[in-house]
Design a protein around this motif. Structure first.
Motif, PDB file in Angstrom:
ATOM      1  N   GLN A 344     -32.692 -30.798 -44.357  1.00  0.00           N
ATOM      2  CA  GLN A 344     -33.512 -30.324 -43.120  1.00  0.00           C
ATOM      3  C   GLN A 344     -34.038 -28.863 -43.208  1.00  0.00           C
ATOM      4  O   GLN A 344     -34.767 -28.412 -42.393  1.00  0.00           O
ATOM      5  N   GLY A 345     -33.249 -28.109 -44.111  1.00  0.00           N
ATOM      6  CA  GLY A 345     -33.569 -26.578 -44.404  1.00  0.00           C
ATOM      7  C   GLY A 345     -32.684 -25.883 -43.187  1.00  0.00           C
ATOM      8  O   GLY A 345     -32.896 -24.420 -42.767  1.00  0.00           O
ATOM      9  N   LYS A 346     -31.636 -26.459 -42.482  1.00  0.00           N
ATOM     10  CA  LYS A 346     -30.862 -25.975 -41.418  1.00  0.00           C
ATOM     11  C   LYS A 346     -29.831 -24.983 -41.934  1.00  0.00           C
ATOM     12  O   LYS A 346     -29.362 -24.015 -41.382  1.00  0.00           O
ATOM     13  N   ILE A 347     -29.357 -25.302 -43.117  1.00  0.00           N
ATOM     14  CA  ILE A 347     -28.214 -24.661 -43.760  1.00  0.00           C
ATOM     15  C   ILE A 347     -28.307 -24.684 -45.248  1.00  0.00           C
ATOM     16  O   ILE A 347     -28.718 -25.725 -45.810  1.00  0.00           O
ATOM     17  N   SER A 348     -27.571 -23.662 -45.703  1.00  0.00           N
ATOM     18  CA  SER A 348     -27.769 -23.633 -47.480  1.00  0.00           C
ATOM     19  C   SER A 348     -26.453 -24.429 -48.085  1.00  0.00           C
ATOM     20  O   SER A 348     -25.433 -24.755 -47.277  1.00  0.00           O
ATOM     21  N   LEU A 349     -26.459 -24.787 -49.369  1.00  0.00           N
ATOM     22  CA  LEU A 349     -25.336 -25.358 -49.825  1.00  0.00           C
ATOM     23  C   LEU A 349     -24.274 -24.522 -49.896  1.00  0.00           C
ATOM     24  O   LEU A 349     -22.947 -24.858 -49.644  1.00  0.00           O
ATOM     25  N   LYS A 351     -23.450 -21.992 -47.834  1.00  0.00           N
ATOM     26  CA  LYS A 351     -23.110 -21.882 -46.397  1.00  0.00           C
ATOM     27  C   LYS A 351     -22.105 -23.174 -46.103  1.00  0.00           C
ATOM     28  O   LYS A 351     -20.897 -23.074 -45.267  1.00  0.00           O
ATOM     29  N   ILE A 352     -22.431 -24.149 -46.508  1.00  0.00           N
ATOM     30  CA  ILE A 352     -21.638 -25.321 -46.341  1.00  0.00           C
ATOM     31  C   ILE A 352     -20.276 -25.151 -46.860  1.00  0.00           C
ATOM     32  O   ILE A 352     -19.153 -25.509 -46.416  1.00  0.00           O
ATOM     33  N   ALA A 353     -20.233 -24.702 -48.303  1.00  0.00           N
ATOM     34  CA  ALA A 353     -18.984 -24.674 -48.998  1.00  0.00           C
ATOM     35  C   ALA A 353     -18.208 -23.536 -48.483  1.00  0.00           C
ATOM     36  O   ALA A 353     -17.032 -23.452 -48.122  1.00  0.00           O
ATOM     37  N   GLU A 354     -18.916 -22.519 -47.776  1.00  0.00           N
ATOM     38  CA  GLU A 354     -18.188 -21.363 -47.102  1.00  0.00           C
ATOM     39  C   GLU A 354     -17.467 -21.900 -45.913  1.00  0.00           C
ATOM     40  O   GLU A 354     -16.149 -21.552 -45.687  1.00  0.00           O
ATOM     41  N   LYS A 355     -18.274 -22.862 -45.025  1.00  0.00           N
ATOM     42  CA  LYS A 355     -17.673 -23.084 -43.510  1.00  0.00           C
ATOM     43  C   LYS A 355     -16.776 -24.235 -43.939  1.00  0.00           C
ATOM     44  O   LYS A 355     -15.911 -24.308 -42.733  1.00  0.00           O
ATOM     45  N   MET A 356     -16.600 -24.987 -44.985  1.00  0.00           N
ATOM     46  CA  MET A 356     -15.875 -26.424 -44.916  1.00  0.00           C
ATOM     47  C   MET A 356     -14.898 -26.064 -45.844  1.00  0.00           C
ATOM     48  O   MET A 356     -13.812 -26.982 -45.651  1.00  0.00           O
ATOM     49  N   CYS A 357     -14.916 -25.045 -46.411  1.00  0.00           N
ATOM     50  CA  CYS A 357     -13.922 -24.913 -47.643  1.00  0.00           C
ATOM     51  C   CYS A 357     -13.321 -23.488 -47.737  1.00  0.00           C
ATOM     52  O   CYS A 357     -12.273 -23.173 -47.164  1.00  0.00           O
ATOM     53  N   HIS A 358     -14.217 -22.487 -48.036  1.00  0.00           N
ATOM     54  CA  HIS A 358     -13.704 -21.190 -48.330  1.00  0.00           C
ATOM     55  C   HIS A 358     -12.899 -20.712 -46.815  1.00  0.00           C
ATOM     56  O   HIS A 358     -11.962 -20.121 -47.036  1.00  0.00           O
ATOM     57  N   ALA A 359     -13.864 -20.685 -45.704  1.00  0.00           N
ATOM     58  CA  ALA A 359     -13.435 -20.209 -44.585  1.00  0.00           C
ATOM     59  C   ALA A 359     -12.142 -20.776 -44.034  1.00  0.00           C
ATOM     60  O   ALA A 359     -11.340 -20.121 -43.332  1.00  0.00           O
ATOM     61  N   VAL A 360     -12.006 -22.216 -44.171  1.00  0.00           N
ATOM     62  CA  VAL A 360     -11.008 -22.724 -43.720  1.00  0.00           C
ATOM     63  C   VAL A 360      -9.513 -22.236 -44.507  1.00  0.00           C
ATOM     64  O   VAL A 360      -8.559 -22.023 -43.730  1.00  0.00           O
ATOM     65  N   ALA A 361      -9.788 -22.235 -45.610  1.00  0.00           N
ATOM     66  CA  ALA A 361      -8.719 -21.755 -46.471  1.00  0.00           C
ATOM     67  C   ALA A 361      -8.185 -20.441 -46.086  1.00  0.00           C
ATOM     68  O   ALA A 361      -7.071 -20.050 -45.806  1.00  0.00           O
ATOM     69  N   GLU A 362      -9.088 -19.463 -45.817  1.00  0.00           N
ATOM     70  CA  GLU A 362      -8.827 -17.905 -45.381  1.00  0.00           C
ATOM     71  C   GLU A 362      -8.424 -18.075 -43.871  1.00  0.00           C
ATOM     72  O   GLU A 362      -7.476 -17.360 -43.781  1.00  0.00           O
ATOM     73  N   CYS A 363      -8.973 -18.776 -43.157  1.00  0.00           N
ATOM     74  CA  CYS A 363      -8.508 -18.741 -41.616  1.00  0.00           C
ATOM     75  C   CYS A 363      -6.960 -19.055 -41.664  1.00  0.00           C
ATOM     76  O   CYS A 363      -6.549 -18.711 -40.749  1.00  0.00           O
ATOM     77  N   PHE A 364      -6.480 -20.236 -42.437  1.00  0.00           N
ATOM     78  CA  PHE A 364      -5.311 -20.787 -42.525  1.00  0.00           C
ATOM     79  C   PHE A 364      -4.435 -20.035 -43.490  1.00  0.00           C
ATOM     80  O   PHE A 364      -3.307 -20.543 -43.487  1.00  0.00           O
ATOM     81  N   ASP A 365      -4.874 -19.187 -44.455  1.00  0.00           N
ATOM     82  CA  ASP A 365      -4.088 -18.786 -45.334  1.00  0.00           C
ATOM     83  C   ASP A 365      -3.442 -19.738 -46.312  1.00  0.00           C
ATOM     84  O   ASP A 365      -2.510 -19.897 -46.850  1.00  0.00           O
TER      85      ASP A 365
END
Length: 444
Positions: A344-349, A351-365
């Motif tokens: 739908q053009g609401k979010i980039s691929l 950004k999806i990887a960032e919010k569902m993968c990278h950021a979770v790993a970083e948030c919880f170490d």
């Protein structure tokens, strides 16, 4: 051992075509024109996208004690079929996970039954502070506090206990924030009017913005006072997004937050059609709240995306409002739902990887996961962005057998999921021959 050739790798802000070599449970090598020996199975990745495995920081898999709704075996399989390779599971089971011994026994269940990698939260009550403070930061994801009761009745409302946990916790504190007094008063008002049969559209009015903001702002205040590491779960109102900042990188934040799939997808306009099937706590609220959550997610005030996967049986959900439990199954459809938003053009691929993968790993170490990097664990999801499919009873893997997405056609499909190097899901088939690993955490 596997070699994925010519695949579009979505990782660390880029999409680039390359090869990925998997050896044992790790990513051995990344780069173009890699070759493999005869021991490797070669997978043609042309036209497909490879994401890091999704890490879901909030699920309820219902074991022990509530296994008629779901269990670690069934729900972890649904997770893997949806591209979720690691999960962090909540303590409101039976018995509640409120001693170190009960926590360890859940890890034993995970070790014997989970197809995905796993971690379990330590639960807090008004009376178990000593047990909470024994939690090991290196091999437990966090401490869960219900600041406002939800399913399972683990309300922590004693101000002294709350402050003691916030000021002394050796580890991340994850909170469910809704103000109990506000909700009780609102519920009484509607029960007087409708009895048990309150129309579901009143759920976001009963569990309203005020109930959420009162509680989440209190959590932020306590965290600032104690310099606690706070993570507020399932933000459901626009007002709450103003509690969070994007003025520093995630690794330096002491207060972080999460958005859930259902608060990004549904709004209060869906209650007339979906009723109890979108009854969650906190409630799905207005389309304006949904827009504000999206805005905060995209500008990095909200840090991660999760599911709050919380199955109940169809029979339970068919009860009238006051008896129909809150929660629903989402984990199998979390990544494909976000990929619909990409279409739908609401979010980039990226950004999806960032919010569902990278950021979770970083948030919880989380140690060695959440990125596609040489030497990291091989948690990977191969996706076909242009292979539509319909959700129906026959392809729902959650034990409860229903989904709020039933009848919806997703535009993208999960082709393969690797969990710690094991090809756990491929083209519709699960392989339980190797189980997931316990998550570990890079913390002092």
């Amino acid at each position: 051992m596997y070699l994925i050739k010519d695949v579009s790798v979505v990782n660390e802000g880029k999409v680039q075509v390359t090869d990925v070599l998997i050896k044992g449970d790790r990513i051995e090598k990344l780069g173009p024109n890699l070759s493999a020996d005869s021991n490797h199975q070669v997978i043609n990745g042309q036209g497909l996208h490879l994401f890091p495995g999704i890490i879901d920081d909030q699920v309820h898999f219902r074991e022990p004690g509530l296994t008629h709704k779901g269990n670690i075996f069934t729900e972890s399989r649904a997770a893997v079929a949806g591209g979720v390779t690691s999960f962090m599971e909540m303590p409101n089971v039976n018995p509640q996970t409120i001693t170190q011994e009960l926590l360890e026994s859940k890890y034993q269940i995970g070790a014997q039954n989970s197809l995905a990698n796993y971690s379990f939260y330590m639960g807090s009550t008004n009376k178990n502070l000593d047990e909470v403070l024994k939690t090991d930061p290196k091999n437990v994801c966090g401490i869960k506090i219900f600041m406002g009761s939800s399913t399972g009745n683990m309300l922590v409302d004693d101000p002294k206990t709350l402050e003691s946990i916030f000021c002394n916790a050796p580890i991340l504190i994850a909170t469910h924030c809704e103000d109990e007094a506000t909700i009780r008063a609102n519920t009484e008002k509607y029960v007087e009017q409708f009895g048990d049969n309150i129309p579901f559209k009143y759920h976001p009015i009963i569990r309203n913005e005020e109930a959420c903001y009162l509680s989440s702002s209190k959590a932020v205040e306590l965290a600032q006072k104690c310099d606690a590491r706070l993570h507020i779960l399932h933000i459901s109102t626009g007002k709450e997004t103003n509690l969070f900042t994007n003025d520093k990188p995630l690794g330096k934040k002491r207060i972080t937050s999460e958005a859930c799939i259902h608060h990004l997808w549904f709004s209060d306009q869906d209650y007339d059609e979906k009723g109890a099937f979108i009854k969650w706590n906190p409630a799905v609220k207005s389309s304006n709240d949904r827009d504000e959550i999206w805005k905060a997610l995209l500008d990095d005030r909200i840090d991660v995306i999760a599911t709050d996967h919380a199955p109940h049986t169809l029979e339970e959900k068919q009860n009238p409002y006051t008896k129909a439990p809150s929660g629903g199954p989402l984990i199998q459809h979390t990544l494909v739902a976000m990929l619909d938003f990409y279409h739908q053009g609401k979010i980039s691929l990226e950004k999806i990887a960032e919010k569902m993968c990278h950021a979770v790993a970083e948030c919880f170490d989380v140690k060695d996961r959440g990125y596609i990097r040489e030497g990291y664990k091989a948690d990977l999801v191969l996706v076909d962005l242009n292979k539509p499919w319909n959700v129906n009873k026959d392809n729902i893997l959650a034990k409860c057998g229903w989904s709020p997405f039933e009848g919806h056609q997703f535009k993208s499909s999960i082709e393969k999921t690797f969990v710690s190097g094991h090809l756990a899901y491929s083209e519709g088939k699960l392989n339980d021959s190797q189980l997931g690993q316990r998550l570990s955490f890079d913390r002092e």
